[in-house]
Each structure stands twice: as C-alpha cells, then as structure tokens.
Design a protein around this motif. Structure first.
Motif, PDB file in Angstrom:
ATOM      1  N   LYS A 235       0.851  -1.157   0.064  1.00 15.26           N
ATOM      2  CA  LYS A 235      -0.293  -0.054  -0.113  1.00 15.26           C
ATOM      3  C   LYS A 235       0.689   1.230   0.075  1.00 15.26           C
ATOM      4  CE  LYS A 235      -4.727  -0.762   0.044  1.00 15.26           C
ATOM      5  NZ  LYS A 235      -5.499   0.094  -0.630  1.00 15.26           N
ATOM      6  N   GLU A 236       2.055   1.265   0.692  1.00 12.34           N
ATOM      7  CA  GLU A 236       2.574   2.401   0.745  1.00 12.34           C
ATOM      8  C   GLU A 236       3.375   2.618  -0.599  1.00 12.34           C
ATOM      9  OE1 GLU A 236       2.895  -0.237   2.870  1.00 12.34           O
ATOM     10  OE2 GLU A 236       1.907   0.754   4.632  1.00 12.34           O
ATOM     11  N   GLU A 237       3.937   1.615  -1.259  1.00 15.05           N
ATOM     12  CA  GLU A 237       4.496   1.838  -2.444  1.00 15.05           C
ATOM     13  C   GLU A 237       3.463   2.319  -3.548  1.00 15.05           C
ATOM     14  OE1 GLU A 237       8.246  -1.572  -2.563  1.00 15.05           O
ATOM     15  OE2 GLU A 237       6.154  -2.292  -3.032  1.00 15.05           O
ATOM     16  N   ALA A 238       2.426   1.814  -3.256  1.00 21.40           N
ATOM     17  CA  ALA A 238       1.297   2.188  -4.215  1.00 21.40           C
ATOM     18  C   ALA A 238       1.026   3.706  -4.175  1.00 21.40           C
ATOM     19  CB  ALA A 238       0.024   1.592  -4.196  1.00 21.40           C
ATOM     20  N   ALA A 239       0.962   4.171  -2.943  1.00 21.38           N
ATOM     21  CA  ALA A 239       0.732   5.518  -2.627  1.00 21.38           C
ATOM     22  C   ALA A 239       1.927   6.479  -3.039  1.00 21.38           C
ATOM     23  CB  ALA A 239       0.438   5.647  -0.897  1.00 21.38           C
ATOM     24  N   GLU A 240       3.049   6.094  -3.018  1.00 25.07           N
ATOM     25  CA  GLU A 240       4.094   6.603  -3.469  1.00 25.07           C
ATOM     26  C   GLU A 240       4.095   6.736  -4.887  1.00 25.07           C
ATOM     27  OE1 GLU A 240       7.581   4.689  -2.440  1.00 25.07           O
ATOM     28  OE2 GLU A 240       7.354   4.991  -0.102  1.00 25.07           O
ATOM     29  N   LEU A 241       3.551   6.035  -5.561  1.00 22.51           N
ATOM     30  CA  LEU A 241       3.617   6.046  -7.133  1.00 22.51           C
ATOM     31  C   LEU A 241       2.214   6.884  -7.597  1.00 22.51           C
ATOM     32  CD1 LEU A 241       3.799   5.231 -10.043  1.00 22.51           C
ATOM     33  CD2 LEU A 241       2.231   3.228  -9.476  1.00 22.51           C
ATOM     34  N   ASN A 242       1.236   6.984  -6.349  1.00 20.25           N
ATOM     35  CA  ASN A 242       0.191   7.897  -6.696  1.00 20.25           C
ATOM     36  C   ASN A 242       0.556   9.201  -6.505  1.00 20.25           C
ATOM     37  OD1 ASN A 242      -2.480   8.996  -6.911  1.00 20.25           O
ATOM     38  ND2 ASN A 242      -2.935   8.765  -4.910  1.00 20.25           N
ATOM     39  N   GLU A 243       1.339   9.486  -5.641  1.00 15.24           N
ATOM     40  CA  GLU A 243       1.854  10.773  -5.378  1.00 15.24           C
ATOM     41  C   GLU A 243       2.848  11.436  -6.445  1.00 15.24           C
ATOM     42  OE1 GLU A 243       4.523  13.129  -2.197  1.00 15.24           O
ATOM     43  OE2 GLU A 243       4.082  11.275  -1.454  1.00 15.24           O
ATOM     44  N   TYR A 244       3.658  10.462  -7.130  1.00 13.58           N
ATOM     45  CA  TYR A 244       4.617  10.789  -8.184  1.00 13.58           C
ATOM     46  C   TYR A 244       3.575  11.060  -9.356  1.00 13.58           C
ATOM     47  CZ  TYR A 244       8.530  10.404 -11.466  1.00 13.58           C
ATOM     48  OH  TYR A 244       9.352  10.476 -12.568  1.00 13.58           O
ATOM     49  N   VAL A 245       2.566  10.430  -9.614  1.00 11.19           N
ATOM     50  CA  VAL A 245       1.652  10.667 -10.585  1.00 11.19           C
ATOM     51  C   VAL A 245       0.998  12.087 -10.744  1.00 11.19           C
ATOM     52  CG1 VAL A 245      -0.592   9.953 -11.773  1.00 11.19           C
ATOM     53  CG2 VAL A 245       1.260   8.106 -11.225  1.00 11.19           C
ATOM     54  N   GLN A 246       0.660  12.244  -9.412  1.00 12.57           N
ATOM     55  CA  GLN A 246      -0.211  13.524  -9.235  1.00 12.57           C
ATOM     56  C   GLN A 246       0.890  14.747  -9.595  1.00 12.57           C
ATOM     57  OE1 GLN A 246      -2.894  14.254  -6.043  1.00 12.57           O
ATOM     58  NE2 GLN A 246      -2.368  12.398  -5.447  1.00 12.57           N
ATOM     59  N   GLU A 247       2.038  14.703  -9.153  1.00 10.23           N
ATOM     60  CA  GLU A 247       3.078  15.617  -9.038  1.00 10.23           C
ATOM     61  C   GLU A 247       3.616  15.779 -10.652  1.00 10.23           C
ATOM     62  OE1 GLU A 247       6.373  14.690  -6.551  1.00 10.23           O
ATOM     63  OE2 GLU A 247       5.161  14.997  -4.679  1.00 10.23           O
ATOM     64  N   ASN A 248       3.470  14.689 -11.409  1.00  9.82           N
ATOM     65  CA  ASN A 248       4.337  14.915 -12.791  1.00  9.82           C
ATOM     66  C   ASN A 248       3.187  15.063 -13.871  1.00  9.82           C
ATOM     67  OD1 ASN A 248       7.302  14.256 -12.667  1.00  9.82           O
ATOM     68  ND2 ASN A 248       6.371  13.272 -11.179  1.00  9.82           N
ATOM     69  N   ILE A 249       2.068  14.477 -13.812  1.00  9.62           N
ATOM     70  CA  ILE A 249       1.289  14.604 -14.929  1.00  9.62           C
ATOM     71  C   ILE A 249      -0.196  15.051 -14.437  1.00  9.62           C
ATOM     72  CG2 ILE A 249       2.260  12.696 -16.222  1.00  9.62           C
ATOM     73  CD1 ILE A 249       0.151  10.859 -15.487  1.00  9.62           C
ATOM     74  N   GLY A 250      -0.424  15.234 -13.123  1.00  6.97           N
ATOM     75  CA  GLY A 250      -1.525  15.810 -12.760  1.00  6.97           C
ATOM     76  C   GLY A 250      -2.856  15.012 -12.485  1.00  6.97           C
ATOM     77  N   LEU A 251      -2.413  13.659 -12.552  1.00  6.59           N
ATOM     78  CA  LEU A 251      -3.708  12.941 -12.362  1.00  6.59           C
ATOM     79  C   LEU A 251      -3.768  11.976 -10.907  1.00  6.59           C
ATOM     80  CD1 LEU A 251      -3.803  10.814 -15.824  1.00  6.59           C
ATOM     81  CD2 LEU A 251      -5.245  12.725 -15.051  1.00  6.59           C
ATOM     82  N   LYS A 252      -4.719  11.827 -10.453  1.00  7.74           N
ATOM     83  CA  LYS A 252      -4.863  11.209  -9.020  1.00  7.74           C
ATOM     84  C   LYS A 252      -5.593   9.940  -9.435  1.00  7.74           C
ATOM     85  CE  LYS A 252      -6.909  11.339  -4.524  1.00  7.74           C
ATOM     86  NZ  LYS A 252      -7.745  12.034  -3.536  1.00  7.74           N
ATOM     87  N   LEU A 253      -4.601   8.898  -9.140  1.00  5.09           N
ATOM     88  CA  LEU A 253      -5.248   7.401  -9.193  1.00  5.09           C
ATOM     89  C   LEU A 253      -5.442   6.966  -7.653  1.00  5.09           C
ATOM     90  CD1 LEU A 253      -2.317   6.140 -11.786  1.00  5.09           C
ATOM     91  CD2 LEU A 253      -4.748   6.866 -12.088  1.00  5.09           C
ATOM     92  N   ASN A 254      -6.326   5.883  -7.839  1.00  7.43           N
ATOM     93  CA  ASN A 254      -6.740   4.994  -6.605  1.00  7.43           C
ATOM     94  C   ASN A 254      -6.015   3.566  -6.897  1.00  7.43           C
ATOM     95  OD1 ASN A 254      -8.263   7.017  -5.373  1.00  7.43           O
ATOM     96  ND2 ASN A 254     -10.090   6.431  -6.850  1.00  7.43           N
ATOM     97  N   PHE A 255      -5.479   3.264  -5.745  1.00  5.05           N
ATOM     98  CA  PHE A 255      -4.863   1.735  -6.013  1.00  5.05           C
ATOM     99  C   PHE A 255      -5.787   0.755  -4.977  1.00  5.05           C
ATOM    100  CE2 PHE A 255      -1.437   4.166  -8.001  1.00  5.05           C
ATOM    101  CZ  PHE A 255      -1.248   3.340  -8.973  1.00  5.05           C
ATOM    102  N   PHE A 256      -6.346  -0.053  -5.377  1.00  4.99           N
ATOM    103  CA  PHE A 256      -7.099  -0.900  -4.479  1.00  4.99           C
ATOM    104  C   PHE A 256      -6.843  -2.440  -4.899  1.00  4.99           C
ATOM    105  CE2 PHE A 256     -10.328   2.506  -4.987  1.00  4.99           C
ATOM    106  CZ  PHE A 256     -10.116   2.967  -3.698  1.00  4.99           C
TER     107      PHE A 256
END
Length: 406
Positions: A235-256
């Motif tokens: 979950k932590e690694e998925a959250a880190e990827l989500n943060e990276y995606v938001q910072e670089n391309i402006g999309l917010k992803l959910n990881f379930f």
C-alpha cells in the motif's frame, strides 16, 4: 385434437385482451429473468477471469472519480518519464485495449488493437488453438513485431503471415508477424465491473516492451495507467506512485486490491440484481393470478358449451394435459420471441461492425446466453406447473364441472 381446439378457441381465447395481457406479462418476466441470469453468469465468468490478479501484493489503478482530470495539460515527455520511473522501481502488468485501425478482413470489421506487456501476458494465460505464444525481446527498428490475432482474422491472416499497417499508438509503419490465433470469444473482463467484457475476435494483440513504450504516444501511456496492476507491492509503494503521478502529470489514481474492487462492485451490483429479481417476482405473481383467473372466467362464461362438448370418458388427467398443452404453447411462443431478440442483438454487433462485442456462437448466441435461456425455461416450467394445478383445483369447485359429470 378436436377437444383441444375447442378449449383453445372457445375457452382460453374467449377474451383476447386478457390473453394478450398474459403473454405480455410473461414476456416481460422472461426478459427480466434472462437479463438477471445472464448478468449473474457473466459476473461469475468475470470473477474467474480476474481472480488471477486477486493476490496479496497486487494493486489495480483507476482514475479517481472525484477528481476532474485535465488530460490537455499532459505531455508525452512527462508520461514517458513516469514509465521510466515505473520500470526502475516497480513490477507491473500493463494492458490497454480498444485502439481501432482499418485492416482488410473477410467481415469488413473494424479491427481493435490491444497492447500487453510480458507480465500481464504471463498472468492471463491465453489459449491458442493455433500457433505459438508471444515473444517480447524483439527490436522495434529491425524485427517484425510478433502478434496474436483474434479468430475472426485467422482466415485472412493465417499463422506466419505478415500484416503491414500503421500502428495506432506509434503512428509508424510496422510489419506484424502473426505468431498465433486466439481461441474464439477470447475476452477480457473489466477489473471494476466483472460482468462487462471486451472480446478479441477481431483484435490484434501486440506485445509491449520498454522500447515500444518509448515510441508510443500519450494515448497509450495514459490509457495504460487506467488499468495498471502493481505486482508484489505494498500500500505504501502504491501511495508513493500515486503521489509521483499527481506531481508529474496531474492525475490522481486510486490503487485497490482486486478484492476491494470486488467488494465495491458487489455493493451496487447486488442491489441492482435484488431490484430486478423483486420486480420479476411481482410480475410472476401477477402472471399466475391473471392466467388462473382468465382460465376460470372463460370456463364459467362458456359453461354450457363446456359441458355439452365434453367427450365421453374425459378425466381430470386429460383435462390437465389440455391445460399443459395450451400454456406450453404460450411459453414456447414467448421463448421463441426472446430467442429471436437475443440473436438479433448479437447479430447487431456484426452489422454495426463493433469489434469489441462481436462474438461467435450457435445461432449467434454464446454460452452465457444459452445458460440464461435454460434458467428462463426452468422458471417457465415452474410457473406453468403452478398455473395449471391451481386452475384445476379451482375448476373442481365449480358446480357444473367435469367432476359432476364423472
């Protein structure tokens, strides 16, 4: 046959409006029963398809529905940087479907191009009645790209043939070498709605490696993110990827996890099925009441003819046979109407050249259609049994009846 003709023309069809109302109610109940049964069967199949991803440490991405996505502000350099980050830090399964291209084929069907990486391909374990499995170690500039094709393209492009086309996501002329043919009606179920499927009968499955990702356009990059599956992650690694995606391309992803997706789906899906089943049950109760009342009313109205035209030796068992024959014809007519509509709906995908829904099957129907029709048939048998036996019990209580004559 004469007495059956008498009952049908003089008693059962005495009131056409009531008969047509019964037929309409039965057809509506059959349609709802079919929809519910096929949906449940399709969902069960989807659960089986997706269950390979339902493992601890796997997380499926999807775009956060509460965020207003602004795709216009995303550029290919940013998405390429994101995939470089993915390749360096994560193990992931990638598959993107639905990129249309024009390619000559016997059915003049628009062809769908799907892209899949090696991890996703290994997990999916596709069946190939012809040819060999994909290879992912090709060089984009020097090698022909090995591909799999759907069963609908097999006669036009047999195993070993070369397909020349402009790739939809690289916009480059490519040579595709047909390695194998997918089994008929090979499909991919949706992670978030397992009852929904895309079929690959008129699809080309292209293997994606890092070099291909680097040449691809932003459409493939972004669409690939929508169903990206992180493997052996946390979950932590998925959250880190989500943060990276938001910072670089402006999309917010959910990881379930897939189990979380199943649980969410079941919450609203179960309610929908309950509503359909409740409506169907009410319709069936009304149908039984109306059919029984109609039969009894017709018998009462024609009681004189009913008595005069009874043949010597007529028993309740013969009367029961007549009733079953009549309602059997009504139910058969309804099932035939339902069958025609389902078959026409399936055929409609071919007429509209809808590649992702075109399927092969007996009379155009696939396995889930036949199973759902079998469920409807069983429901009709139970309803017919209820109507006939209830009606006969009521008839026995009529003062001038077969029982009196016996």
């Amino acid at each position: 046959m004469k007495i059956l003709h008498f009952f049908i023309t003089k008693i059962f069809l005495k009131r056409w409006i009531l008969v047509l109302s019964t037929v309409a109610l039965l057809f509506l109940a059959n349609s709802l029963s079919f929809i519910a049964a096929r949906s449940i069967i399709s969902t069960f199949q989807g659960y089986q398809d997706i269950d390979v991803f339902n493992q601890e440490g796997n997380f499926i991405a999807n775009l956060d529905p509460d965020q207003e996505a602004k795709f216009d502000g995303i550029d290919v350099e940013a998405t390429q940087k994101l995939y470089d980050y993915l390749n360096d830090n994560y193990t992931y399964a990638f598959q993107a479907d639905g990129f249309a291209t024009s390619l000559p084929n016997e059915q003049n069907m628009e062809v769908s191009v799907s892209y899949i990486n090696e991890k996703a391909y290994q997990i999916n374990q596709l069946n190939l009645p012809q040819g060999n499995h994909l290879k992912f170690d090709y060089q984009l500039d020097t090698d022909q790209i090995p591909v799999l094709i759907g069963a609908g393209l097999a006669s036009t492009y047999p195993v070993g043939s070369t397909i020349k086309m402009t790739d939809p996501v690289t916009q480059q002329a490519v040579n595709l070498n047909v390695q194998g043919v997918l089994e008929k009606n090979t499909h991919r179920s949706n992670f978030y709605a397992p009852n929904s499927k895309n079929y690959f009968n008129f699809a080309i499955l292209v293997p994606v490696n890092e070099q291909f990702i680097q040449r691809a356009n932003i459409d493939l990059h972004v669409n690939g993110l929508m169903d990206l599956v992180l493997l052996d992650s946390t979950k932590e690694e998925a959250a880190e990827l989500n943060e990276y995606v938001q910072e670089n391309i402006g999309l917010k992803l959910n990881f379930f996890s897939q189990q979380e997706n199943f649980d969410y789906f079941e919450t609203y899906y179960a309610n929908s099925i309950k509503i359909i089943c409740a409506i169907t049950f009410v319709l069936l109760v009304i149908l039984v009441s109306l059919a029984t009342w109609t039969s009894l009313t017709s018998v009462r109205l024609m009681i004189k003819d009913f008595t005069l035209n009874l043949l010597v030796g007529l028993s309740y068992s013969k009367l029961r046979t007549i009733f079953y024959s009549y309602f059997g014809m009504l139910f058969t007519l309804n099932l035939a109407m339902l069958f025609v509509i389902i078959a026409f709906n399936r055929y409609g995908y071919w007429i509209r050249k809808d590649a992702i829904f075109a399927t092969y099957g007996l009379f155009g129907l696939i396995s889930m259609d036949w199973f759902a029709l079998l469920v409807v048939l069983l429901i009709n048998l139970m309803i017919g049994l209820t109507i006939v036996e209830l009606t006969l019990r009521k008839i026995k209580k009529i003062p001038i009846s077969v029982g009196v004559l016996e």
